[in-house]
Scaffold this motif. Sequence first.
Motif, PDB file in Angstrom:
ATOM      1  N   ARG A 103     -21.618   2.168  42.800  1.00 59.15           N
ATOM      2  CA  ARG A 103     -20.721   2.632  43.225  1.00 59.15           C
ATOM      3  C   ARG A 103     -20.235   3.885  42.127  1.00 59.15           C
ATOM      4  O   ARG A 103     -20.393   3.200  41.481  1.00 59.15           O
ATOM      5  CB  ARG A 103     -20.050   1.645  43.245  1.00 59.15           C
ATOM      6  CG  ARG A 103     -19.975   0.917  45.022  1.00 59.15           C
ATOM      7  CD  ARG A 103     -19.313  -0.122  44.824  1.00 59.15           C
ATOM      8  NE  ARG A 103     -19.857  -0.960  43.101  1.00 59.15           N
ATOM      9  CZ  ARG A 103     -20.321  -2.474  43.253  1.00 59.15           C
ATOM     10  NH1 ARG A 103     -21.581  -2.427  44.275  1.00 59.15           N
ATOM     11  NH2 ARG A 103     -20.809  -3.472  42.061  1.00 59.15           N
ATOM     12  N   TYR A 105     -15.995   5.706  41.484  1.00 58.28           N
ATOM     13  CA  TYR A 105     -15.344   5.773  42.267  1.00 58.28           C
ATOM     14  C   TYR A 105     -14.239   6.873  40.852  1.00 58.28           C
ATOM     15  O   TYR A 105     -14.472   7.259  40.583  1.00 58.28           O
ATOM     16  CB  TYR A 105     -14.216   4.119  40.939  1.00 58.28           C
ATOM     17  CG  TYR A 105     -14.189   2.972  41.942  1.00 58.28           C
ATOM     18  CD1 TYR A 105     -14.173   2.617  43.139  1.00 58.28           C
ATOM     19  CD2 TYR A 105     -15.396   2.123  41.492  1.00 58.28           C
ATOM     20  CE1 TYR A 105     -14.301   1.801  43.510  1.00 58.28           C
ATOM     21  CE2 TYR A 105     -16.306   1.127  42.199  1.00 58.28           C
ATOM     22  CZ  TYR A 105     -15.665   1.286  43.598  1.00 58.28           C
ATOM     23  OH  TYR A 105     -15.890  -0.654  44.506  1.00 58.28           O
ATOM     24  N   SER A 106     -13.707   8.061  41.546  1.00 58.38           N
ATOM     25  CA  SER A 106     -12.335   8.817  41.101  1.00 58.38           C
ATOM     26  C   SER A 106     -11.501   9.582  42.366  1.00 58.38           C
ATOM     27  O   SER A 106     -11.994   9.092  43.406  1.00 58.38           O
ATOM     28  CB  SER A 106     -13.180   9.826  41.002  1.00 58.38           C
ATOM     29  OG  SER A 106     -12.295  10.319  39.777  1.00 58.38           O
ATOM     30  N   LEU A 128     -16.560   6.009  46.173  1.00 52.63           N
ATOM     31  CA  LEU A 128     -14.864   5.539  47.051  1.00 52.63           C
ATOM     32  C   LEU A 128     -14.093   6.319  45.779  1.00 52.63           C
ATOM     33  O   LEU A 128     -14.365   6.354  45.064  1.00 52.63           O
ATOM     34  CB  LEU A 128     -15.056   4.281  46.178  1.00 52.63           C
ATOM     35  CG  LEU A 128     -16.439   3.518  46.778  1.00 52.63           C
ATOM     36  CD1 LEU A 128     -17.182   1.907  46.202  1.00 52.63           C
ATOM     37  CD2 LEU A 128     -16.707   3.191  48.244  1.00 52.63           C
ATOM     38  N   TYR A 129     -12.787   6.178  46.647  1.00 49.58           N
ATOM     39  CA  TYR A 129     -11.668   6.920  46.400  1.00 49.58           C
ATOM     40  C   TYR A 129     -10.300   5.973  45.768  1.00 49.58           C
ATOM     41  O   TYR A 129     -10.570   5.686  46.351  1.00 49.58           O
ATOM     42  CB  TYR A 129     -10.836   8.565  47.477  1.00 49.58           C
ATOM     43  CG  TYR A 129     -12.315   9.240  48.147  1.00 49.58           C
ATOM     44  CD1 TYR A 129     -13.090  10.265  46.666  1.00 49.58           C
ATOM     45  CD2 TYR A 129     -11.459   9.673  49.519  1.00 49.58           C
ATOM     46  CE1 TYR A 129     -13.806  10.611  47.328  1.00 49.58           C
ATOM     47  CE2 TYR A 129     -12.435  10.872  50.309  1.00 49.58           C
ATOM     48  CZ  TYR A 129     -13.645  11.328  49.149  1.00 49.58           C
ATOM     49  OH  TYR A 129     -14.352  12.784  50.067  1.00 49.58           O
ATOM     50  N   THR A 130     -10.419   6.863  44.899  1.00 49.77           N
ATOM     51  CA  THR A 130      -8.662   5.825  43.931  1.00 49.77           C
ATOM     52  C   THR A 130      -7.412   6.947  44.721  1.00 49.77           C
ATOM     53  O   THR A 130      -8.299   8.316  44.314  1.00 49.77           O
ATOM     54  CB  THR A 130      -9.606   5.577  42.988  1.00 49.77           C
ATOM     55  OG1 THR A 130      -9.630   6.756  41.722  1.00 49.77           O
ATOM     56  CG2 THR A 130     -10.270   4.708  42.490  1.00 49.77           C
ATOM     57  N   SER A 136      -9.589   4.829  38.310  1.00 47.93           N
ATOM     58  CA  SER A 136     -10.790   4.216  38.703  1.00 47.93           C
ATOM     59  C   SER A 136     -11.281   3.983  36.877  1.00 47.93           C
ATOM     60  O   SER A 136     -12.328   2.374  37.686  1.00 47.93           O
ATOM     61  CB  SER A 136     -11.965   5.250  38.778  1.00 47.93           C
ATOM     62  OG  SER A 136     -12.253   6.338  37.303  1.00 47.93           O
ATOM     63  N   LYS A 139     -11.621  -0.379  38.368  1.00 45.48           N
ATOM     64  CA  LYS A 139     -12.924  -0.696  39.089  1.00 45.48           C
ATOM     65  C   LYS A 139     -14.023  -0.644  38.345  1.00 45.48           C
ATOM     66  O   LYS A 139     -15.354  -1.199  38.927  1.00 45.48           O
ATOM     67  CB  LYS A 139     -13.268   0.716  40.177  1.00 45.48           C
ATOM     68  CG  LYS A 139     -11.588   0.678  40.926  1.00 45.48           C
ATOM     69  CD  LYS A 139     -11.189  -0.416  41.906  1.00 45.48           C
ATOM     70  CE  LYS A 139      -9.836   0.349  42.389  1.00 45.48           C
ATOM     71  NZ  LYS A 139      -9.380  -0.617  43.639  1.00 45.48           N
ATOM     72  N   SER A 144     -20.145  -0.031  38.695  1.00 45.42           N
ATOM     73  CA  SER A 144     -19.511   0.841  39.296  1.00 45.42           C
ATOM     74  C   SER A 144     -18.842   1.651  37.787  1.00 45.42           C
ATOM     75  O   SER A 144     -19.068   1.433  36.713  1.00 45.42           O
ATOM     76  CB  SER A 144     -18.404   0.167  40.038  1.00 45.42           C
ATOM     77  OG  SER A 144     -18.791  -0.587  40.635  1.00 45.42           O
ATOM     78  N   GLY A 146     -16.763   5.323  36.677  1.00 49.32           N
ATOM     79  CA  GLY A 146     -15.999   5.796  37.571  1.00 49.32           C
ATOM     80  C   GLY A 146     -15.399   7.602  36.820  1.00 49.32           C
ATOM     81  O   GLY A 146     -16.748   7.800  35.448  1.00 49.32           O
TER      82      GLY A 146
END
Length: 268
Positions: A103, A105-106, A128-130, A136, A139, A144, A146
């Motif tokens: 995964r 995130y950002s 996956l959006y933050t 991120s 997360k 995961s 970021g």
Amino acid sequence: MSAARYSCLGPKGSYSELAALRFSDGEGEIVLCPDFYTAVSALQKGEADFAVLPIENSIQGGVLKNLDLLEHPDAPFAVEELVLAIDHRLATLEGVSCDAIERIYSHEQAIGQCSEYLRTRFPGAKLLYTRSTAESLEKLDAHSAGIVGAHAKKQGVVLSQENIADEKRNFTRFLRLVRREEAHPKRSEKVFFCAICKHRPGSLYELLGVFARHGINLTRIESRPIRDVFGEYRFFIEIDGDIAREEVRTALKEAEAFCRQFHIIGAY
């Protein structure tokens, strides 16, 4: 005398915080907010003296949700712009291998600006959006990663050595906003305004023609759908010009005559 307060998107380590620090020369009090709407609301409520918003990226174009925050005549007024170089880094916990990443995130802008890198290096990873790049960092785990700015720091987090953006010459333009009733621009290099043309053939042509006749250069034009009127659009237009010059003020007044709605967003 207390330091001026700058509201912006948080958490600590976001690009918006970096922009706010640059605007304040490192001397302001930074008010970190969960989203851009809250940052603007903090200004309007008197909880901040300025708000800082990203408005355009050299790769992704306009930050559309933030343009929407400036569409109303009583919205804050932009008095200064800042162009910030963007340097995206992959963030992982210490000891985590890139092969284990499932995964990433950002913020959606950052993910979009690194899309080619992500497709090549992490073809199976979920994106996956933050609310911000800095969020991120919260997360990260064994599977995961970021995307954050090179300036972001957190104990136990390792950043990639290189900028992972698809285009290394990547810049975001930020605006410093004040409450509209406190805006008294005396001079400017640019004027930014919002317009809804009359709904008839040639209305946009007539609007733009005003500036052509006055020899005023347009530096930007962006359209957004009017949310409650299908098929009609609001235009965000920036021109080169000193708002103190009679020629510029005359052109703006003439342009307003071709519009159903018209207001100046900023002069900087």
